[in-house]
Structures are given as C-alpha cells and as structure tokens.
Scaffold this motif. Structure first.
Motif, PDB file in Angstrom:
ATOM      1  N   SER A 142       0.832  -1.211   0.000  1.00  0.00           N
ATOM      2  CA  SER A 142       0.000   0.000   0.000  1.00  0.00           C
ATOM      3  C   SER A 142       0.866   1.260   0.000  1.00  0.00           C
ATOM      4  O   SER A 142       0.629   2.199  -0.769  1.00  0.00           O
ATOM      5  CB  SER A 142      -0.916  -0.012   1.226  1.00  0.00           C
ATOM      6  OG  SER A 142      -1.662   1.168   1.282  1.00  0.00           O
ATOM      7  N   GLU A 143       1.879   1.271   0.849  1.00  0.00           N
ATOM      8  CA  GLU A 143       2.794   2.414   0.915  1.00  0.00           C
ATOM      9  C   GLU A 143       3.527   2.601  -0.410  1.00  0.00           C
ATOM     10  O   GLU A 143       3.676   3.720  -0.907  1.00  0.00           O
ATOM     11  CB  GLU A 143       3.798   2.176   2.048  1.00  0.00           C
ATOM     12  CG  GLU A 143       4.770   3.284   2.286  1.00  0.00           C
ATOM     13  CD  GLU A 143       5.726   2.949   3.422  1.00  0.00           C
ATOM     14  OE1 GLU A 143       6.942   3.176   3.242  1.00  0.00           O
ATOM     15  OE2 GLU A 143       5.272   2.458   4.476  1.00  0.00           O
ATOM     16  N   GLU A 184       3.321  10.571 -11.454  1.00  0.00           N
ATOM     17  CA  GLU A 184       2.542  11.761 -11.783  1.00  0.00           C
ATOM     18  C   GLU A 184       3.226  13.071 -11.396  1.00  0.00           C
ATOM     19  O   GLU A 184       2.584  14.125 -11.431  1.00  0.00           O
ATOM     20  CB  GLU A 184       1.160  11.645 -11.135  1.00  0.00           C
ATOM     21  CG  GLU A 184       0.372  10.476 -11.692  1.00  0.00           C
ATOM     22  CD  GLU A 184      -0.998  10.314 -11.087  1.00  0.00           C
ATOM     23  OE1 GLU A 184      -1.385  11.120 -10.211  1.00  0.00           O
ATOM     24  OE2 GLU A 184      -1.686   9.364 -11.480  1.00  0.00           O
ATOM     25  N   ASP A 207       2.071  -3.136 -11.966  1.00  0.00           N
ATOM     26  CA  ASP A 207       1.719  -1.709 -11.961  1.00  0.00           C
ATOM     27  C   ASP A 207       2.926  -0.841 -12.298  1.00  0.00           C
ATOM     28  O   ASP A 207       2.774   0.217 -12.905  1.00  0.00           O
ATOM     29  CB  ASP A 207       1.144  -1.290 -10.607  1.00  0.00           C
ATOM     30  CG  ASP A 207      -0.262  -1.815 -10.378  1.00  0.00           C
ATOM     31  OD1 ASP A 207      -0.888  -2.302 -11.347  1.00  0.00           O
ATOM     32  OD2 ASP A 207      -0.728  -1.744  -9.231  1.00  0.00           O
ATOM     33  N   TYR A 248       1.462  -5.582  -8.005  1.00  0.00           N
ATOM     34  CA  TYR A 248       2.218  -4.348  -7.750  1.00  0.00           C
ATOM     35  C   TYR A 248       3.328  -4.166  -8.783  1.00  0.00           C
ATOM     36  O   TYR A 248       3.474  -3.088  -9.374  1.00  0.00           O
ATOM     37  CB  TYR A 248       2.799  -4.334  -6.333  1.00  0.00           C
ATOM     38  CG  TYR A 248       3.763  -3.198  -6.139  1.00  0.00           C
ATOM     39  CD1 TYR A 248       3.306  -1.882  -6.098  1.00  0.00           C
ATOM     40  CD2 TYR A 248       5.133  -3.423  -6.067  1.00  0.00           C
ATOM     41  CE1 TYR A 248       4.196  -0.826  -5.969  1.00  0.00           C
ATOM     42  CE2 TYR A 248       6.021  -2.372  -5.932  1.00  0.00           C
ATOM     43  CZ  TYR A 248       5.549  -1.076  -5.889  1.00  0.00           C
ATOM     44  OH  TYR A 248       6.434  -0.029  -5.766  1.00  0.00           O
ATOM     45  N   VAL A 292       2.524   6.309  -7.428  1.00  0.00           N
ATOM     46  CA  VAL A 292       1.664   7.317  -8.058  1.00  0.00           C
ATOM     47  C   VAL A 292       2.346   8.680  -8.009  1.00  0.00           C
ATOM     48  O   VAL A 292       2.349   9.423  -8.996  1.00  0.00           O
ATOM     49  CB  VAL A 292       0.280   7.359  -7.372  1.00  0.00           C
ATOM     50  CG1 VAL A 292      -0.528   8.559  -7.831  1.00  0.00           C
ATOM     51  CG2 VAL A 292      -0.479   6.071  -7.632  1.00  0.00           C
ATOM     52  N   LYS A 293       2.951   9.010  -6.876  1.00  0.00           N
ATOM     53  CA  LYS A 293       3.634  10.302  -6.746  1.00  0.00           C
ATOM     54  C   LYS A 293       4.781  10.432  -7.741  1.00  0.00           C
ATOM     55  O   LYS A 293       4.977  11.482  -8.340  1.00  0.00           O
ATOM     56  CB  LYS A 293       4.153  10.494  -5.322  1.00  0.00           C
ATOM     57  CG  LYS A 293       3.066  10.764  -4.317  1.00  0.00           C
ATOM     58  CD  LYS A 293       3.636  10.941  -2.929  1.00  0.00           C
ATOM     59  CE  LYS A 293       2.529  11.123  -1.911  1.00  0.00           C
ATOM     60  NZ  LYS A 293       3.026  11.217  -0.544  1.00  0.00           N
ATOM     61  N   ARG A 339       2.540   1.627  -3.413  1.00  0.00           N
ATOM     62  CA  ARG A 339       1.599   2.092  -4.449  1.00  0.00           C
ATOM     63  C   ARG A 339       1.397   3.607  -4.370  1.00  0.00           C
ATOM     64  O   ARG A 339       1.363   4.290  -5.389  1.00  0.00           O
ATOM     65  CB  ARG A 339       0.251   1.409  -4.299  1.00  0.00           C
ATOM     66  CG  ARG A 339       0.188   0.026  -4.848  1.00  0.00           C
ATOM     67  CD  ARG A 339      -1.252  -0.492  -4.816  1.00  0.00           C
ATOM     68  NE  ARG A 339      -1.316  -1.902  -5.062  1.00  0.00           N
ATOM     69  CZ  ARG A 339      -1.192  -2.467  -6.262  1.00  0.00           C
ATOM     70  NH1 ARG A 339      -0.994  -1.704  -7.305  1.00  0.00           N
ATOM     71  NH2 ARG A 339      -1.259  -3.759  -6.399  1.00  0.00           N
ATOM     72  N   THR A 340       1.269   4.107  -3.168  1.00  0.00           N
ATOM     73  CA  THR A 340       1.105   5.553  -2.972  1.00  0.00           C
ATOM     74  C   THR A 340       2.323   6.297  -3.505  1.00  0.00           C
ATOM     75  O   THR A 340       2.194   7.292  -4.224  1.00  0.00           O
ATOM     76  CB  THR A 340       0.882   5.867  -1.481  1.00  0.00           C
ATOM     77  OG1 THR A 340      -0.295   5.195  -1.041  1.00  0.00           O
ATOM     78  CG2 THR A 340       0.744   7.361  -1.243  1.00  0.00           C
ATOM     79  N   GLY A 341       3.499   5.809  -3.182  1.00  0.00           N
ATOM     80  CA  GLY A 341       4.730   6.432  -3.670  1.00  0.00           C
ATOM     81  C   GLY A 341       4.878   6.318  -5.167  1.00  0.00           C
ATOM     82  O   GLY A 341       5.367   7.242  -5.834  1.00  0.00           O
TER      83      GLY A 341
END
Length: 133
Positions: A30-31, A41, A98, A95, A37-38, A33-35
């Motif tokens: 989860s951590e 993007e 992704d 993951y 995206v950052k 995935r958040t990173g």
C-alpha cells in the motif's frame, strides 16, 4: 526503510512471528503504491534522482520484506508460511505489474534513459536506469 535495532542491522528472526508477514506485506505494498503514483505523476522534469533513485528507495522496504519472508519460506517452511506465500504472491505480481505497465512512469524512466549519456552517471547508476526499461 526497514532497519532493525540490532548490531549491524541483521534481521531479528527470533522476534518475527508468522502472523506478522501478511499485514507487513499489505502495508508495504500500500505504501509503495502511494509512492509509485507520486513518482509517476510528478510534474517536474524526470531526473535520475526523482525517478530512478526514487523508485529504488520506494521499493527497498518491500524488497527487504520479500527477502526475509521468502528466505524463511524456503529454509524453514510450514503450511502457514506456504499459505501466506500463496496469498501475497499475486499481490506482489500485481504491484510489480503496476510498475512495468504504467505508461506515465515508463515515459519518465525512458526520458532519463535517453539522457543517460549526458547525466554523468556511474556504471551502477547506468545499470539501474536500464533495469527499469
């Protein structure tokens, strides 16, 4: 980063319980995935530091967890560890897919890769940059 409060940072296997792995994987993914995206993007120009190094740092915790878990699963397996491996393996695959299939991230990595000759990268950095393509 996963660091341990032990001399020279070895993994304290005696303090890890089998039940710790599943929630640790879920939290680490989860951590990450958040990173991810950052990084993908980000509006600033892609550089080795904000793209390639950022990916390496982002994945360090998850990779360290994978090393610990799959080492134990290979060396001292049991039904509970095997069940966890069956549950986390698709999560890990999703993951890493992704990362591989993210077109926006690929474009950033490719921008860095195309400029690698002019960035003054050392051999390790050049190899790392190429590893994401």
């Amino acid at each position: 980063m996963i660091d341990f409060d032990t001399p020279y940072q070895p993994v304290p296997f005696d303090k890890i319980e089998t039940g710790h792995y599943q929630p640790a994987f879920e939290a680490a993914i989860s951590e990450a995935r958040t990173g991810l995206v950052k990084i993908a993007e980000a509006s600033d120009k892609a550089t080795f530091q904000n793209t390639i190094e950022a990916l390496e740092v982002l994945n360090y915790k998850l990779k360290r967890l994978e090393q610990v878990f799959f080492n134990i699963n290979s060396a001292e397996t049991n039904k509970e560890l095997q069940q966890i491996a069956q549950e986390v393996s698709p999560l890990l695959t999703a993951y890493y897919n992704d990362i591989t299939l993210n077109e926006t991230l690929y474009a950033r990595v490719n921008d860095v890769y195309k400029e690698r000759g002019s960035l003054g990268l050392n051999p390790e950095q050049r190899k790392t940059a190429g590893g994401y393509l």
